[in-house]
Every structure is written in structure tokens, then in C-alpha cells.
Design an enzyme around this catalytic site. Structure first.
Site, mmCIF file in Angstrom:
data_model
loop_
_atom_site.group_PDB
_atom_site.id
_atom_site.type_symbol
_atom_site.label_atom_id
_atom_site.label_comp_id
_atom_site.label_asym_id
_atom_site.label_seq_id
_atom_site.Cartn_x
_atom_site.Cartn_y
_atom_site.Cartn_z
ATOM 1 N N LYS A 186 0.835 -1.203 0.000
ATOM 2 C CA LYS A 186 0.000 0.000 0.000
ATOM 3 C C LYS A 186 0.871 1.256 0.000
ATOM 4 O O LYS A 186 1.746 1.401 0.841
ATOM 5 C CB LYS A 186 -0.912 0.005 1.231
ATOM 6 C CG LYS A 186 -1.910 -1.147 1.240
ATOM 7 C CD LYS A 186 -2.661 -1.221 2.553
ATOM 8 C CE LYS A 186 -1.736 -1.511 3.704
ATOM 9 N NZ LYS A 186 -2.419 -1.794 4.964
ATOM 10 N N THR A 197 -5.498 10.571 9.480
ATOM 11 C CA THR A 197 -6.500 9.516 9.610
ATOM 12 C C THR A 197 -5.972 8.350 10.426
ATOM 13 O O THR A 197 -4.777 8.124 10.552
ATOM 14 C CB THR A 197 -6.935 8.986 8.237
ATOM 15 O OG1 THR A 197 -5.771 8.829 7.454
ATOM 16 C CG2 THR A 197 -7.910 9.912 7.585
ATOM 17 N N GLY A 205 -6.695 4.124 11.229
ATOM 18 C CA GLY A 205 -7.408 2.886 10.922
ATOM 19 C C GLY A 205 -7.659 2.623 9.451
ATOM 20 O O GLY A 205 -8.510 1.796 9.105
ATOM 21 N N THR A 206 -6.903 3.270 8.573
ATOM 22 C CA THR A 206 -7.137 3.061 7.138
ATOM 23 C C THR A 206 -6.741 1.643 6.703
ATOM 24 O O THR A 206 -7.433 1.016 5.904
ATOM 25 C CB THR A 206 -6.350 4.075 6.274
ATOM 26 O OG1 THR A 206 -5.000 4.038 6.695
ATOM 27 C CG2 THR A 206 -6.880 5.469 6.429
ATOM 28 N N GLY A 207 -5.613 1.137 7.263
ATOM 29 C CA GLY A 207 -5.150 -0.208 6.899
ATOM 30 C C GLY A 207 -6.163 -1.264 7.319
ATOM 31 O O GLY A 207 -6.427 -2.227 6.575
ATOM 32 N N CYS A 208 -6.739 -1.090 8.505
ATOM 33 C CA CYS A 208 -7.738 -2.045 9.012
ATOM 34 C C CYS A 208 -8.950 -2.070 8.081
ATOM 35 O O CYS A 208 -9.446 -3.142 7.715
ATOM 36 C CB CYS A 208 -8.202 -1.642 10.415
ATOM 37 S SG CYS A 208 -6.865 -1.503 11.611
#
Ligand code: PLP
Length: 292
Positions: A181, A211, A213-216
Site C-alpha cells: 500500500k 486519519t 485505521g485506514t489499513g484495518c
């Protein structure tokens, strides 16, 4: 046992830490699953003490306890896909590897979380080694960000060509498919390597650095899309579009970083509420006036 005439939607399992501010970890995963019309179940690897301003402490679940949570769910529910996030330590990574070996799940999305964006350690050194040598082989797809791909491969990543080289090395290390990513790069391009084919997933960088928690959310959306039978490329494209929009629509809930709006779609098209849910043949029991 009755199902009230309803079949269950896909049941997705998240194996991750608990963030009490619910921007990342199991709570964020469950919201993402729900936003995709799936039913989520969760095994908690770690209880973190955190709010939007950062992580104060991390209390990892004893690995026997984690394994018991996983077994209790697997013997009861038909799990369509598994999403793995924060593991905490080597013991928990080992428990998850044993669990995956004991059950053959159709889709296992593994986000090899190592640190929070505020710098807290979310996987110990022995756990990182175990992920690199053992756990990544057991996933259908792994979704490292650039710093995680650097740690796992030992390569330095400065541009898209480096991301592609890291993806190839991860496949050599045993990963079946990889999405590196690029959210940390100047252009938010992700690199997907599925078998021998490498593709770039383009994306606009949303104008916020803040931001959480984008990976989650990405890994959970990916698991939801895969469980509905879509290809990895299509699933990743849709998951990326979902996360981009959810970041864009995010709103602050505290003094620190901003969680995503996992339910932005419902706000675009508000669901029917209230009177529409009352059966037309009579009053809903909950709406019945109390007897006097
Ligand atoms: N807390 C928990 C429980 C997590 O699982 C994660 C990431 O997976 C984080 C915190 C870190 O999220 P972020 O890097 O967005 O702060």
C-alpha cells in the site's frame, strides 16, 4: 433452531486488537464488514489503551485464550473469510498460524501490522520474524504498507519500482499474493502482485494526514469483497475506493486523529427508519402502548 426465514450473510472473522476509540482494530473491522452487508465476528489479540490522540499501553491476550476464542467461533460459525491485523507478539502469531493450519479458510487477508502511525509497537521482534518466515505463507493475500514491506523484505522503498521489487520478494518469501500500500508515498498508488502478474492500483491521495485505521478498513473491505466471489484485482479496486471515500467523509470524534466514516454509504442514502419498520398489520410489540 429457527432462522426466522432469513439466511445469514457471509460471516467474516477479524483477528485483531481492540482500540477503545473504535477507529482501528476489531471495532473498525466489524463496522467495515457491516457496511459491506456481512456479519462480523471477532477474536481479540490485544486490549489497547488508546484514544484518538494515541496509544498509552498494550495488553496482549494470552495466546491460549486467543486460540480458545478462535476455536469457539470456528466450531460454531461457517466463516467465509478471515482478516488478520494486529497480533501483539510471537505467541499470538503462533496461535493464529496453528488455527489457520487446523481450518482451511477460502480467504485469509493478512495486514501485517507492526506499529501504530503514532509509533507504538503492535508486534514484538520475534513476532515480526515469525510473520516473515511462517505466517505470511498461510494467507491468501498480505497487505503491508511501505514501512512494513521494508521491514519484512529488508529492502529500502522510495518509489513504485521499489514497491514492485518488494512485492516480488514477498512472493519469493512464500506469500501467495501481495498488495503493497502506497498511502505513505507521494502518490497513493498500491502495487498488487497476484501470481506472476503485477498491477498498479491508482488512487487520489485524500488531503488529510490525520486519519486512523485506514489499513484495518482496507483489509476488512478486501475480505468482504473476496468473500462475495470477486477476483483479487476487483476486490482490491473496490476496497481502495471504499477507503478513499470513507477517509474523505471522516469526521473528528476527539482531539486527535480522525477515524474513517465506515458508514458513509448509508448517509448518502439514509435507510428507512421508524414507522416504516413497524409491520403494517398491527403495532410492533415494542411500540405497543403499556397497559393501564
Ligand atoms: N490499534 C489497533 C488495535 C490496531 O489494530 C491498529 C492497526 O492495525 C492500530 C491501533 C493502529 O492504527 P493506525 O496506524 O491507523 O493508528
Amino acid at each position: 433452531m429457527t432462522n426466522n426465514g432469513h439466511g445469514a450473510p457471509p460471516i467474516l472473522l477479524t483477528i485483531a486488537g481492540f482500540d477503545p476509540s473504535c477507529g482501528a482494530g476489531t471495532a473498525a473491522d466489524l463496522k467495515t464488514f457491516a457496511a459491506h452487508g456481512c456479519y462480523g465476528v471477532a477474536a481479540v489479540t490485544s486490549l489497547t489503551v488508546q484514544n484518538t490522540q494515541g496509544i498509552e499501553t498494550v495488553h496482549n491476550t494470552p495466546s491460549a485464550e486467543l486460540r480458545a476464542q478462535l476455536d469457539a467461533l470456528a466450531k460454531d460459525c461457517d466463516i467465509a473469510a478471515v482478516k488478520i491485523g494486529m497480533l501483539g507478539n510471537r505467541g499470538n502469531a503462533g496461535a493464529v498460524a496453528e488455527f489457520l493450519d487446523a481450518h482451511k479458510f477460502a480467504h485469509v487477508v493478512f495486514d501485517p501490522v507492526m506499529k501504530s502511525s503514532t509509533g507504538a509497537e503492535l508486534l514484538d521482534a520475534a513476532g515480526i520474524k515469525f510473520v516473515a518466515t511462517e505466517l505470511l505463507k498461510r494467507a491468501s493475500v498480505i497487505t503491508p504498507n511501505v514501512p512494513e514491506a521494508e521491514v519484512l523484505t529488508g529492502l529500502t522503498i522510495k518509489d513504485i519500482a521499489d514497491m514492485e521489487a518488494a512485492a516480488r520478494k514477498l512472493v519469493e518469501m512464500g506469500a501467495r499474493a501481495v498488495i503493497v500500500k502506497g498511502g505513505h508515498m507521494e502518490r497513493a498508488v498500491d502495487v498488487l502482485l497476484d501470481g506472476a502478474e503485477i498491477v498498479q492500483l491508482g488512487g487520489e491521495r485524500v488531503k488529510t494526514e490525520n486519519t486512523h485505521g485506514t489499513g484495518c478498513a482496507f483489509a476488512s473491505a478486501l475480505a468482504a469483497q473476496l468473500s462475495s466471489g470477486r477476483s483479487l484485482f476487483e476486490s482490491a479496486t473496490l476496497a481502495k475506493a471504499y477507503v478513499t471515500k470513507a477517509i474523505e467523509k471522516g469526521y473528528p470524534i476527539g482531539k486527535g486523529r480522525v477515524p474513517l466514516d465506515h458508514f458513509y454509504r448509508q448517509r448518502i442514502e439514509p435507510p428507512a427508519r421508524g414507522i416504516h419498520e413497524v409491520p403494517q398489520h398491527g403495532l410492533h410489540p415494542a411500540a405497543e402502548p403499556a397497559a393501564h
